[in-house]
Enzyme design. Structure first.
Site, PDB file in Angstrom:
ATOM      1  N   ASP A  29      61.127   6.627  37.588  1.00 26.58           N
ATOM      2  CA  ASP A  29      61.485   6.873  39.052  1.00 26.58           C
ATOM      3  C   ASP A  29      63.565   7.742  39.103  1.00 26.58           C
ATOM      4  OD1 ASP A  29      61.836   8.854  40.730  1.00 26.58           O
ATOM      5  OD2 ASP A  29      61.791   7.309  42.909  1.00 26.58           O
TER       6      ASP A  29
ATOM      7  N   HIS B 200      60.477  15.818  39.277  1.00 22.71           N
ATOM      8  CA  HIS B 200      59.621  15.813  40.199  1.00 22.71           C
ATOM      9  C   HIS B 200      58.757  16.764  41.111  1.00 22.71           C
ATOM     10  CE1 HIS B 200      62.442  12.029  41.225  1.00 22.71           C
ATOM     11  NE2 HIS B 200      61.379  11.534  41.699  1.00 22.71           N
TER      12      HIS B 200
ATOM     13  N   HIS C  54      56.320  15.628  38.796  1.00 19.53           N
ATOM     14  CA  HIS C  54      55.394  14.201  39.264  1.00 19.53           C
ATOM     15  C   HIS C  54      54.557  15.198  40.364  1.00 19.53           C
ATOM     16  CE1 HIS C  54      54.748  12.181  42.889  1.00 19.53           C
ATOM     17  NE2 HIS C  54      54.712  10.984  41.810  1.00 19.53           N
TER      18      HIS C  54
ATOM     19  N   HIS D 209      54.648   6.030  40.238  1.00 14.22           N
ATOM     20  CA  HIS D 209      55.296   7.376  40.704  1.00 14.22           C
ATOM     21  C   HIS D 209      56.158   7.759  39.234  1.00 14.22           C
ATOM     22  CE1 HIS D 209      57.836  10.340  42.526  1.00 14.22           C
ATOM     23  NE2 HIS D 209      58.237   9.534  42.490  1.00 14.22           N
TER      24      HIS D 209
END
Length: 383
Positions: free
Chosen positions: A176, A259, A262, A276
């Protein structure tokens, strides 16, 4: 994405405290902020932290009152927690646990009109210090983001809890956090709007880049240390990069492709057991590809994050380049109108995302073969 407002903006938690044994300071640090705090924690986290929390609160003259977390940050869970906070007369909520617990505490505290404190027991995301809550559906698909308008009154990180947690949590946090600089330089560095709508200050970009530098220098050693449950300077550096610097760099540096990918991957049921940061790492490789980064930079990132233990191929997510139906669904979700992917200086279509995801698979296999790294295999759900 909308045009940024012509002002720079920097936000942060009011206070950040980190170190081995820091949980003992909880009562002392929140006593000036409240009279009736309520803890939000699941039963597993409470099992190893409850005694220390209770003792810390007792020493500060505060009662221990706990709400049990239901397991996922959904609108329903947030509404339930907010209602319980009001019923109990809470004047501060302490989220204790992982990212979903903390996001629920933040959103529920906001709805109840009270401040919140976060006490992460892993370093798996940058959620603890931010003023953003990520909300999922009951099925685990990302639903929406909530911009809360303020950040935690305190972030308290006990490094020993991080060292005691499964190493996969730290690895996910590294995934992340590594995306922070890649996205900030592509988004905030190019003058695109932050999640707040403002422009990125130099401070936010610097925090994002420092997070990247610390991780490249310390990640492998910190992972080795956590496998032995040791708190070391390398681990403390990585915790700070994963939680504090990545959070500052995200909110004041900007988000972009990584992101959004994601978010797209959350529609694929195969990925629901992954963390995540594990999915974000695939997005980081797509980010580099769409940035037009040199082959050497892309291949180095794949090599480094493979050694860290992050997925660098679709195979590891349980996906296949032959499964065009799933890849197209991921790409459509990635490129929704309000997604961060549209901070790029060109129109990003679903087909561009499908092509980039396919390239991730082929590049990863080539890099691994060239460097003698193991061929990719499907991840087991490691939580």
């Amino acid at each position: 994405m909308s045009e940024p407002r012509p002002f720079r903006s920097f936000v942060s938690p009011s206070r950040y405290v980190q170190g081995a044994g820091a949980i003992s300071l909880l009562g002392e640090l929140i006593a000036p902020l409240c009279a009736s705090p309520v803890i939000l924690a699941d039963n597993n986290v409470w099992g190893f932290s409850g005694d220390a929390v209770t003792e810390s609160l007792r020493k500060a003259g505060l009662d221990e009152v706990r709400i049990s977390f239901g397991g996922r940050a959904t609108d329903r869970e947030i509404a339930s927690v907010s209602s319980q906070l009001t019923e109990r007369g809470a004047d501060l909520v302490v989220g204790l646990g992982g990212g979903s617990t903390l996001d629920t505490a933040k959103a529920a505290g906001s709805d109840a009109g009270i401040p919140w404190v976060t006490v992460p027991t892993t370093a798996s995301t940058d959620a603890p210090g931010t003023g953003v809550a990520v909300i999922y559906t009951d099925e685990g698909v990302l639903d929406h983001f909530r911009i809360l308008g303020r950040n935690p009154a305190l972030v308290l990180v006990d490094s020993q809890y991080v060292a005691n947690a499964p190493v996969s949590f730290l690895i996910a946090g590294i995934g992340d956090a590594l995306s922070t600089w890649l996205e900030a330089r592509a988004s905030g560095g190019a003058g695109r709007a932050l999640v707040s709508g403002f422009q990125a200050p130099a401070t936010g970009l610097a925090a994002a880049e420092l997070s990247w530098t610390i991780l490249r220098e310390n990640a492998l050693q910190a992972i080795a240390d956590v496998k032995e449950h040791k708190v070391t300077p390398a681990l403390d550096n990585v915790i700070e990069a994963n939680i504090l610097l990545s959070g500052l760099g995200f909110e004041a540096g900007g988000l972009s492709v990584a992101h959004s990918v994601h978010n797209g991957l959350t529609v694929a049921e195969q990925t629901h057991g992954l963390q995540h940061g594990e999915k974000v790492n695939i997005g980081s490789i797509v980010q580099l590809i769409l940035d037009g980064a040199p082959d050497s930079e892309i291949n180095d990132f794949i090599s480094f994050t493979t050694r860290v233990g992050l997925p660098t191929s679709l195979t590891e997510l349980g996906l296949s380049i032959q499964d065009t139906e799933t890849l197209n669904a991921v790409a459509r979700r990635t490129t929704l109108e309000d997604e961060f992917v549209h901070t790029m200086p060109f129109t990003v279509t679903p087909q561009i995302i499908v092509d980039a995801l396919t390239e991730v698979e082929t590049r990863s296999r080539a890099v691994r073969e060239r460097e003698g790294l193991p061929a990719p295999v499907k991840y087991e759900h490691r939580r």
